[in-house]
Design a protein around this motif. Structure first.
Motif, PDB file in Angstrom:
ATOM      1  N   CYS A  64      84.821  18.990 -63.455  1.00 58.90           N
ATOM      2  CA  CYS A  64      86.160  19.561 -63.637  1.00 58.90           C
ATOM      3  C   CYS A  64      87.017  18.667 -64.524  1.00 58.90           C
ATOM      4  CB  CYS A  64      86.835  19.757 -62.281  1.00 58.90           C
ATOM      5  SG  CYS A  64      86.116  21.087 -61.292  1.00 58.90           S
ATOM      6  N   ALA A  65      86.919  17.369 -64.309  1.00 60.26           N
ATOM      7  CA  ALA A  65      87.671  16.427 -65.146  1.00 60.26           C
ATOM      8  C   ALA A  65      87.218  16.527 -66.601  1.00 60.26           C
ATOM      9  CB  ALA A  65      87.487  15.006 -64.630  1.00 60.26           C
ATOM     10  N   ALA A  66      85.905  16.666 -66.810  1.00 66.83           N
ATOM     11  CA  ALA A  66      85.379  16.789 -68.165  1.00 66.83           C
ATOM     12  C   ALA A  66      85.848  18.088 -68.829  1.00 66.83           C
ATOM     13  CB  ALA A  66      83.847  16.726 -68.140  1.00 66.83           C
ATOM     14  N   VAL A  67      85.892  19.170 -68.056  1.00 67.98           N
ATOM     15  CA  VAL A  67      86.354  20.453 -68.591  1.00 67.98           C
ATOM     16  C   VAL A  67      87.811  20.343 -69.048  1.00 67.98           C
ATOM     17  CG1 VAL A  67      86.901  22.844 -68.009  1.00 67.98           C
ATOM     18  CG2 VAL A  67      84.714  21.865 -67.307  1.00 67.98           C
ATOM     19  N   VAL A  68      88.642  19.701 -68.231  1.00 60.36           N
ATOM     20  CA  VAL A  68      90.039  19.505 -68.616  1.00 60.36           C
ATOM     21  C   VAL A  68      90.127  18.640 -69.873  1.00 60.36           C
ATOM     22  CG1 VAL A  68      92.244  18.472 -67.934  1.00 60.36           C
ATOM     23  CG2 VAL A  68      90.938  19.833 -66.281  1.00 60.36           C
ATOM     24  N   ALA A  69      89.338  17.583 -69.918  1.00 61.03           N
ATOM     25  CA  ALA A  69      89.370  16.674 -71.062  1.00 61.03           C
ATOM     26  C   ALA A  69      88.950  17.363 -72.352  1.00 61.03           C
ATOM     27  CB  ALA A  69      88.461  15.471 -70.795  1.00 61.03           C
ATOM     28  N   GLN A 147      84.537  27.947 -55.546  1.00 64.57           N
ATOM     29  CA  GLN A 147      84.615  28.297 -56.970  1.00 64.57           C
ATOM     30  C   GLN A 147      85.943  28.978 -57.292  1.00 64.57           C
ATOM     31  OE1 GLN A 147      84.633  31.539 -58.408  1.00 64.57           O
ATOM     32  NE2 GLN A 147      84.556  32.620 -56.447  1.00 64.57           N
ATOM     33  N   PHE A 148      86.443  29.759 -56.345  1.00 65.71           N
ATOM     34  CA  PHE A 148      87.718  30.451 -56.551  1.00 65.71           C
ATOM     35  C   PHE A 148      88.861  29.440 -56.658  1.00 65.71           C
ATOM     36  CE2 PHE A 148      91.462  32.866 -55.397  1.00 65.71           C
ATOM     37  CZ  PHE A 148      91.254  34.095 -55.997  1.00 65.71           C
ATOM     38  N   GLN A 152      91.090  28.289 -60.087  1.00 66.02           N
ATOM     39  CA  GLN A 152      92.541  28.474 -60.068  1.00 66.02           C
ATOM     40  C   GLN A 152      93.283  27.192 -60.425  1.00 66.02           C
ATOM     41  OE1 GLN A 152      94.103  30.185 -56.463  1.00 66.02           O
ATOM     42  NE2 GLN A 152      96.221  29.694 -56.964  1.00 66.02           N
ATOM     43  N   TYR A 153      92.904  26.093 -59.796  1.00 66.04           N
ATOM     44  CA  TYR A 153      93.653  24.858 -60.006  1.00 66.04           C
ATOM     45  C   TYR A 153      93.308  24.189 -61.334  1.00 66.04           C
ATOM     46  CZ  TYR A 153      95.734  25.168 -55.416  1.00 66.04           C
ATOM     47  OH  TYR A 153      96.478  25.595 -54.337  1.00 66.04           O
ATOM     48  N   THR A 154      92.059  24.307 -61.777  1.00 69.18           N
ATOM     49  CA  THR A 154      91.717  23.745 -63.077  1.00 69.18           C
ATOM     50  C   THR A 154      92.428  24.508 -64.190  1.00 69.18           C
ATOM     51  OG1 THR A 154      89.525  23.208 -62.196  1.00 69.18           O
ATOM     52  CG2 THR A 154      89.816  23.033 -64.575  1.00 69.18           C
TER      53      THR A 154
END
Length: 279
Positions: A64-69, A147-148, A152-154
């Protein structure tokens, strides 16, 4: 107006024709590529250190951190296209809306809304937990709601950090949450189905293609219903694909379905060792 209908046809035909080819090559690359082997080595180390559940949690959080980055600078870049791409497309669609076609799109578009996908999530979680009752039944019971929440938060984090605004007709922003939710929800269902039943390769590719068509059509309806800018939808496809990949990998790690890395090749023979040690 013809262009609007042509794009609707392309939204179906492009993934229908392209995804099977890409999926076939991707599956082969995952099975034999060097990058895949490095991932297996890393995941084996994580599993040895933290166990399957701990390794799955690390994969999910780091992923998730990588996706945001990755998606943050992408969002900033496409935001600059808004006056040159998004506004002209929005103006064209707005000027060529037709009553019956608008009704069709407004009927399809809510597939990506949170409310209907909540029910899909609940039903899938319970259904797969029952199907897995003789094995790790808790994995689908946790994975589907997780997953839901993760999507949502990402997506919310990205919307806040990019903060590109929204069309004048709706509050939709980057990345398209509807596209991301469809990918995450049905992508997780797909991997759980593949782990539940022995699906032939062709069937699995067909299901992936069907999901790609659904996501493509969802993106089209979001644009036609004036809920998102065009680049929001492209961003949603990219974001959803990355995040779904992270979720799928976390499920595979938790269930112990990641192939073990190949044994390292020997570095020398017995005679070589004796020559080096002088014995």
């Amino acid at each position: 107006m013809t262009i609007v209908y042509v794009l609707a046809v392309l939204a179906v035909l492009v993934p229908l024709l392209v995804v099977p080819v890409l999926a076939s090559r991707w599956m082969s690359a995952v099975a034999t590529g060097r990058t895949a082997e490095r991932f297996r080595v890393a995941l084996a180390g994580l599993t040895a250190a933290f166990g399957r559940v701990g390794a799955a949690v690390v994969v999910l959080l780091a992923g998730c951190a990588a996706v945001v980055a990755v998606c943050w600078p992408v969002g900033e870049a496409i935001s600059r296209l808004e006056p040159h791409v998004d506004h002209p497309v929005f103006d064209y669609v707005h000027a060529h809306r037709v009553g019956f076609w608008e009704d069709v799109n407004l009927f399809i578009s809510p597939i990506g809304d949170r409310y209907p996908l909540k029910w899909v999530t609940v039903v899938a979680a319970i259904g797969f937990a029952i199907a897995w009752r003789r094995r790790r039944w808790w994995i689908p019971l946790v994975a589907m709601p997780l997953q839901f929440v993760v999507e949502q938060y990402t997506q919310t984090i990205l919307a806040k950090v990019v903060d590109r605004g929204h069309p004048p007709t709706d509050l939709g922003t980057y990345p398209s949450g509807g596209c991301g939710r469809v990918l995450m929800t049905f992508g997780t269902i797909l991997v759980l189905a593949a782990l539940t039943w022995r699906l032939p390769r062709r069937v699995l590719i067909g299901l992936v293609t069907a999901l790609a068509v659904l996501v493509s059509v969802e993106g089209y309806t979001r644009i036609y219903a004036e809920k998102h800018w065009l680049t929001d939808v492209f961003g949603g496809w990219f974001f959803g694909t990355l995040l779904t990949g992270v979720m799928v990998l976390a499920v595979l790690v938790a269930d112990g379905r990641v192939r073990r890395p190949a044994a390292p090749a020997p570095t020398g023979t017995v005679d070589d060792d004796r020559m080096l040690t002088g014995t």
